[in-house]
Design an enzyme around this catalytic site. Structure first.
Site, mmCIF file in Angstrom:
data_model
loop_
_atom_site.group_PDB
_atom_site.id
_atom_site.type_symbol
_atom_site.label_atom_id
_atom_site.label_comp_id
_atom_site.label_asym_id
_atom_site.label_seq_id
_atom_site.Cartn_x
_atom_site.Cartn_y
_atom_site.Cartn_z
ATOM 1 C CE LYS A 56 3.375 0.082 5.005
ATOM 2 N NZ LYS A 56 2.177 0.074 3.878
ATOM 3 N NE ARG A 103 4.785 -7.939 10.039
ATOM 4 C CZ ARG A 103 3.660 -7.438 10.090
ATOM 5 N NH1 ARG A 103 2.672 -7.905 10.552
ATOM 6 N NH2 ARG A 103 3.569 -6.495 8.911
ATOM 7 C CD GLU A 108 -2.421 1.562 2.417
ATOM 8 O OE1 GLU A 108 -1.979 1.176 3.447
ATOM 9 O OE2 GLU A 108 -3.344 2.427 2.535
#
Length: 560
Positions: free
Chosen positions: A272, A262, A37
Site C-alpha cells: 500500500k 500473500r 483497514e
RNA sequence: UGUCCGAUGGUGUAACUGGCAACACGUCUGCCUCUGGAGCAGAAGAGUCUAGGUUCGAUUCCUAGUCGGACAACCA
C-alpha cells in the site's frame, strides 16, 4: 464463479474447515470475514483474500462479514471505505447486512481493557515512544521492564479513565498488556494496546481520544462477530500468541486464526505504501490508473470480475512465499474475453490501400460475425469502399519467406470482405516512404459467396477510410522493467525500475459501430487485442485502453 | 545469536494422509482456421533442499543441517 469440481483437492484451509465441520466445532458454523483497514485502495492481493474469504463462506454455506479495522483515525478516511465497498461489490461478493467497523466496538473494547487492568494484566505506562522502543530489546536480547509496570490496579484504572477523558496530550501515556519482557516473541513484550490520539475519527468523530491498537482490536472484533476462521496473511503468524493470550485473559469466544501466503505478482509492487507513493508522486494518474494492480485500476484497464475471480481460484492458497507470473493474470482475462467480447476492426498504424477496380462511389455493407466463439452474439454490417486502411505491418515490399500478408503480386483476404491483390506501390519520391498501395479486388470472392472459398495465405483487418472514426488508443506495458522491483540493488529503490514506456498513446481508426459504446465496454480489435472503453471516452472523443494484446505467434519467430 | 513459518519442473498448486509425482500457465511440435487469435492433438521439462533414520516401500513420518521468509511502528 467456477463450479466446484467434485473430488478436486482441498487447499489447507478447506482441510482445516472440513475437519472442524466433522468434529462439530463451532456448532458446525463457518463464518469468515474480510477485514480491510480503510487507509488505501484495494489491490489484486486483496482480491485473493476477498475471493478466499467470501468463497469459503459460500462453499460451506456460511457467512462472510465485511469489517473495517478502523483503529487509526490519522490514516483513515471515508474515501477509502467507499472505494473498498465498491470494489468488493464489483468483484461479485455480498456481505448482506453484515457491514461492520471495529470502531463500532470501541466501547466494548474499552471494557475488555478494563478487565485486563482489573486482573493486573495491563498497566498504564508513562514512558515516551523512544523509551519504550529502547527497552523493548531485540529479537535475540530480552527487553527491560517498564518502571510503571507495577502500578496498582486502582492507579491504572484512574489513569486509564483520565486518558479517555482527554486529560493527557498525545503520546503522554499508553496502556500496555503485562506479559513478559523476556519473551522470545517480540509481540509478547508488554505490547501497547491503547494510545492517545486527539484526532477525530471518520465514524466516531470526537467521542474518543484513545484508540485501541490493531492487535488489541482485531482478534476481539473477530470474537465479537463470532468468526469461526480468521484468515489472514503470514506476517500475522507471530501475532497469534498475543491474540490467543488476549482472548484467553478476557475470557471470550476464540476464533481460529489461519495464515496464508500473500500474493506477489511479477513486474509490479503490491505494498500500500508504494502504491500510495506512485499516486502521490504522480508516477501514475491515480489509484485507478490502468497500470496499477489496484482493483479499480484493473477495472479501468478492462479486467472483468470473472477473470479476477478465476485468477484467484487458479493460483491456489498455500503458506509458501510465491511470485505469480503476471502473464497468468493476462491468460485469465484473454480466456474470459475471448468468449465474451464482440469483435471489431480497427487500424492503429494506417497504410492506405486503393482498390483500382472498385467503383468510385460504391459503398458496400459487409456482414461480419460479432464473435465466432459465440453465435448468439450475431452479426453486424461493416462499411467497405474503394479506399481502405490496413496496418502498416501487414504490408512488406520485400517480404521474407514466412510473411503471409500483403506484398507486391500477392493476394490476401480482407476479413469479412474480398480477396485483394497488390498491384503497385506509390512512394514519396523524396523520402521513399510508401504513401499508398494499389490493389485490385476479386468481385467473386466476397465473404459468403460460393466462390469465396479460395485459399489465400493471410487475412487482414481493415477499415474504410471514409467511414473510419478516430479514437485515442492507450497502450500499456508493465509498470516496472524488472520482475521483482521490491528487490532493489544497493542504492536504488523500486522507483528506479519504473518503465518509462509503460504508456503509449496512439490514434486508431475504427469501424463506426463503436461510436456509442458505454464506458467499460470491451471489444476484441481483431488480430490486435482486447480493448476497453475508458472513462474519459465520449462519442466525440473515443478513448480506448488496451487490456491485453492477443497472443501472437509472430513475436516468437522474431525473438528466435 | 532468539521465536515462528516454509522448501515439489521456468511459475503456481496437487498427490485419496507411506505405494515409484498430477493439473494449470509457459515452452515446443503437428492439425485446423476468412483473426499467424481461438480450437484440437501431442511432446519436452522435477525424481520432490541435503544427510541420516523408521519401513518391503517416504514428497508424505523422525532427527540434524542448509537455504528462504516474517517479527524489534504509540501502523495495519
Amino acid at each position: 464463479m467456477k463450479d466446484e469440481i467434485p473430488g478436486r483437492s482441498l487447499n489447507f484451509i478447506e482441510e482445516i474447515i472440513e475437519e472442524d465441520l466433522r468434529s462439530g466445532k463451532n456448532e458446525s458454523r463457518v463464518h469468515t470475514r474480510f477485514p480491510p483497514e480503510p487507509n488505501g485502495y484495494l489491490h489484486i492481493g486483496h482480491a485473493k483474500s476477498i475471493c478466499l474469504n467470501f468463497g469459503l463462506g459460500k462453499k460451506y454455506n456460511g457467512k462472510t462479514n465485511l469489517r473495517f479495522d478502523d483503529t487509526n483515525p490519522v490514516k483513515e478516511d471515508v474515501e477509502y471505505v467507499d472505494s473498498i465497498k465498491e470494489d468488493v461489490r464489483w468483484l461479485g461478493f455480498d456481505w448482506e447486512d453484515r457491514e461492520f467497523f471495529a470502531s463500532d466496538y470501541f466501547e466494548q473494547l474499552y471494557e475488555f481493557a478494563l478487565i485486563l487492568i482489573r486482573k493486573g494484566k495491563a498497566f498504564v505506562c508513562d514512558m515516551s515512544a523512544e523509551e519504550i522502543s529502547e527497552t523493548r530489546g531485540t529479537p535475540t536480547r530480552p527487553g527491560k521492564e517498564s518502571p510503571f509496570r507495577n502500578r496498582s490496579v486502582d492507579e491504572n484504572l484512574d489513569l486509564f479513565a483520565r486518558m479517555r477523558a482527554g486529560e493527557f496530550p498525545d503520546g503522554a501515556r499508553v496502556l500496555r498488556a503485562k506479559i513478559d519482557m523476556a519473551s522470545p516473541n517480540m509481540h509478547m513484550r508488554d505490547p501497547i494496546i491503547y494510545r492517545i490520539i486527539h484526532t477525530s475519527h471518520h465514524r466516531t468523530g470526537d467521542k474518543w481520544c484513545i484508540y485501541p491498537m490493531y492487535d488489541f482490536a482485531h482478534g476481539q472484533s473477530d470474537s465479537i462477530e463470532r468468526i469461526t476462521h480468521s484468515i489472514c496473511t503470514l506476517e500475522f503468524e507471530v501475532h497469534r500468541p498475543f491474540y490467543d493470550w488476549l482472548i484467553q485473559e478476557i475470557g471470550i469466544y476464540a476464533p481460529r486464526q489461519i495464515e496464508f501466503a500473500r500474493l506477489n505478482l511479477s513486474y509490479t509492487v503490491m505494498s500500500k505504501r508504494k502504491l500510495l507513493e506512485l499516486v502521490q508522486d504522480k508516477y501514475v494518474s491515480g489509484w485507478d490508473d490502468p497500470r496499477m494492480p489496484t482493483i479499480c485500476g484493473l477495472r479501468r484497464r478492462g479486467y472483468t470480475p470473472e477473470s479476477i475471480r478465476n485468477f484467484a481460484d487458479i493460483i491456489g492458497v498455500a503458506k509458501r512465499d510465491n511470485v505469480i507470473d503476471i502473464n497468468l493474470l493476462e491468460f485469465c482475462i484473454r480466456e474470459d474475453l475471448n468468449k465474451k467480447a464482440s469483435r471489431i476492426m480497427g487500424v492503429l498504424n494506417p497504410l492506405k490501400i486503393v482498390l483500382d477496380n472498385y467503383p468510385e462511389d460504391l459503398v458496400e455493407q459487409m456482414e461480419a460475425v460479432n464473435n465466432p466463439e459465440d453465435p448468439s452474439a450475431g452479426n453486424r454490417k461493416v462499411l467497405f469502399s474503394k479506399e481502405l486502411y490496413i496496418e502498416q505491418e501487414d504490408f512488406m515490399e520485400d517480404p521474407p519467406g514466412k510473411f503471409f500478408r500483403l506484398a507486391p503480386g500477392r493476394e490476401v483476404r480482407l476479413r469479412s470482405a474480398y480477396i485483394i491483390k497488390c498491384e503497385s506501390v506509390v512512394k514519396d519520391p523524396e523520402t521513399g516512404q510508401i504513401l499508398e498501395v494499389h490493389c485490385t479486388y476479386d468481385p467473386e470472392t466476397k465473404s459468403g459467396m460460393p466462390q469465396s472459398n479460395r485459399k489465400v495465405k493471410g487475412t487482414l483487418h481493415w477499415v474504410s477510410v471514409r467511414h473510419a472514426v478516430k479514437a485515442e488508443i492507450r497502450i500499456y506495458d508493465r509498470l516496472f522493467m524488472v520482475e521483482n522491483p521490491d528487490n532493489a540493488e544497493e542504492g536504488k529503490t523500486y522507483k528506479d525500475y519504473l518503465n518509462p514506456d509503460s504508456l503509449q498513446i496512439r490514434t486508431g481508426y475504427l469501424e463506426p459501430s463503436v461510436r456509442n459504446s458505454a464506458h467499460l465496454q470491451k471489444y476484441q480489435f481483431e488480430r490486435l487485442g482486447y480493448y476497453n472503453v475508458d472513462y474519459d471516452s465520449s462519442p466525440e472523443n473515443l478513448v480506448f485502453n488496451c487490456i491485453v494484446p492477443l497472443r501472437d505467434g509472430r513475436v516468437k519467430e522474431k525473438t528466435k
